[in-house]
Design a protein around this motif. Structure first.
Motif, PDB file in Angstrom:
ATOM      1  N   ALA A  25       0.210  -1.095  -0.147  1.00 40.06           N
ATOM      2  CA  ALA A  25       0.018   0.579  -0.268  1.00 40.06           C
ATOM      3  C   ALA A  25       0.890   1.244  -0.349  1.00 40.06           C
ATOM      4  O   ALA A  25       0.426   2.231  -0.593  1.00 40.06           O
ATOM      5  N   THR A  26       1.987   0.955   0.321  1.00 43.84           N
ATOM      6  CA  THR A  26       3.208   2.407   0.400  1.00 43.84           C
ATOM      7  C   THR A  26       3.208   2.488  -0.461  1.00 43.84           C
ATOM      8  O   THR A  26       3.771   3.857  -1.027  1.00 43.84           O
ATOM      9  N   PHE A  27       3.762   1.785  -0.985  1.00 44.43           N
ATOM     10  CA  PHE A  27       4.339   1.826  -3.017  1.00 44.43           C
ATOM     11  C   PHE A  27       3.662   2.616  -3.526  1.00 44.43           C
ATOM     12  O   PHE A  27       3.696   3.620  -4.434  1.00 44.43           O
ATOM     13  N   LYS A  28       1.929   2.139  -3.239  1.00 43.50           N
ATOM     14  CA  LYS A  28       1.118   2.299  -3.967  1.00 43.50           C
ATOM     15  C   LYS A  28       0.797   3.842  -3.537  1.00 43.50           C
ATOM     16  O   LYS A  28       0.935   4.883  -5.163  1.00 43.50           O
ATOM     17  N   ALA A  29       1.207   4.351  -2.882  1.00 43.91           N
ATOM     18  CA  ALA A  29       0.617   5.894  -2.394  1.00 43.91           C
ATOM     19  C   ALA A  29       2.124   6.411  -2.195  1.00 43.91           C
ATOM     20  O   ALA A  29       1.387   7.716  -2.533  1.00 43.91           O
ATOM     21  N   GLU A  30       2.720   6.135  -2.669  1.00 48.13           N
ATOM     22  CA  GLU A  30       4.004   6.874  -2.366  1.00 48.13           C
ATOM     23  C   GLU A  30       4.201   7.123  -4.119  1.00 48.13           C
ATOM     24  O   GLU A  30       5.665   7.905  -4.436  1.00 48.13           O
TER      25      GLU A  30
END
Length: 231
Positions: free
Chosen positions: A186-191
């Motif tokens: 999820a962090t990769f998608k958001a950042e």
């Protein structure tokens, strides 16, 4: 520069994310996997393995997605944190890349992709192998304690691992028992929304095929059993 790729292939998606992250201009050449374009003799001149992707950098042909990503970083952005110079940091990135190739993506592909395109079935054993791979990845994230797979910075290892994990999302595989993997993803998608857009395009294709498998009954694949239409 040309990249011969398949639109929903995780190794191709990882290389495309690397090219985007490094802001390298290139021509994307779509290889029709279902038409076996990668099995032709012309393609074999670039890659005797007859696998996808292949990079053509002004006549220099390179296959294997890991080697391509490493080459792009070394040649075009040697100081990039995507593939750090420090021996220990780089070793960790390399380890995660090897982990993905042999231990993580292999069972994920066998469980998610193979039954979509060929005459394979998802079984309790194939599910168990995926769960084992996820458990190990969860352990790596827990022990290292960093935001991303090998560092607090995103690296090419994350591109490879994201490209594998999206196959599970495409078949609605439950990641909730692996909270650190879920958070990392999820962090990769958001950042990195521009990079995720590349990965997501492949994920959406796989998801569509999951619900409506392609008819490949005409294909005579040399290694995989073709699913024949039922009369």
């Amino acid at each position: 520069m040309k990249l011969y790729a398949v639109s929903d292939g995780p190794p191709s998606l990882a290389v495309r994310m690397t090219l985007k992250a490094l802001d390298i201009q290139y021509q994307l050449v779509n290889v029709d996997y279902c038409a076996l374009e990668h099995r032709t003799e012309d393609y074999a001149k670039m890659n005797p393995q007859k696998e996808i992707p292949v990079l053509d950098d002004d006549g220099f042909h390179l296959s294997e997605s890991i080697a391509i990503m490493q080459y792009l970083c070394d040649k075009y952005s040697p100081l990039s944190t995507l593939y750090p110079e420090d021996p220990n940091e780089r070793a960790l990135v390399n380890q995660r890349l090897c982990f993905n190739m042999g231990f993580y993506y292999a069972p994920i592909s066998a469980h998610s992709m193979a039954p979509i395109f060929f005459d394979y079935e998802r079984t309790p054993m194939s599910q168990k192998k995926v769960e084992n791979a996820l458990e190990v990845f969860e352990t790596y994230l827990q022990r290292l304690g960093t935001k991303y797979a090998a560092s607090d910075n995103v690296t090419i290892a994350d591109f490879a691992l994201v490209s594998s994990t999206l196959c599970l999302e495409a078949i609605d595989f439950d990641l909730s028992p692996y909270p650190l993997v879920q958070k990392w993803y999820a962090t990769f998608k958001a950042e990195y929304p521009e990079l995720w857009a590349i990965a997501n395009s492949g994920m959406q294709e796989i998801n569509a095929f999951e619900h409506n498998p392609p008819d490949l009954s005409h294909m005579e694949h040399p290694f995989h059993p073709t699913r024949k239409n039922k009369a």
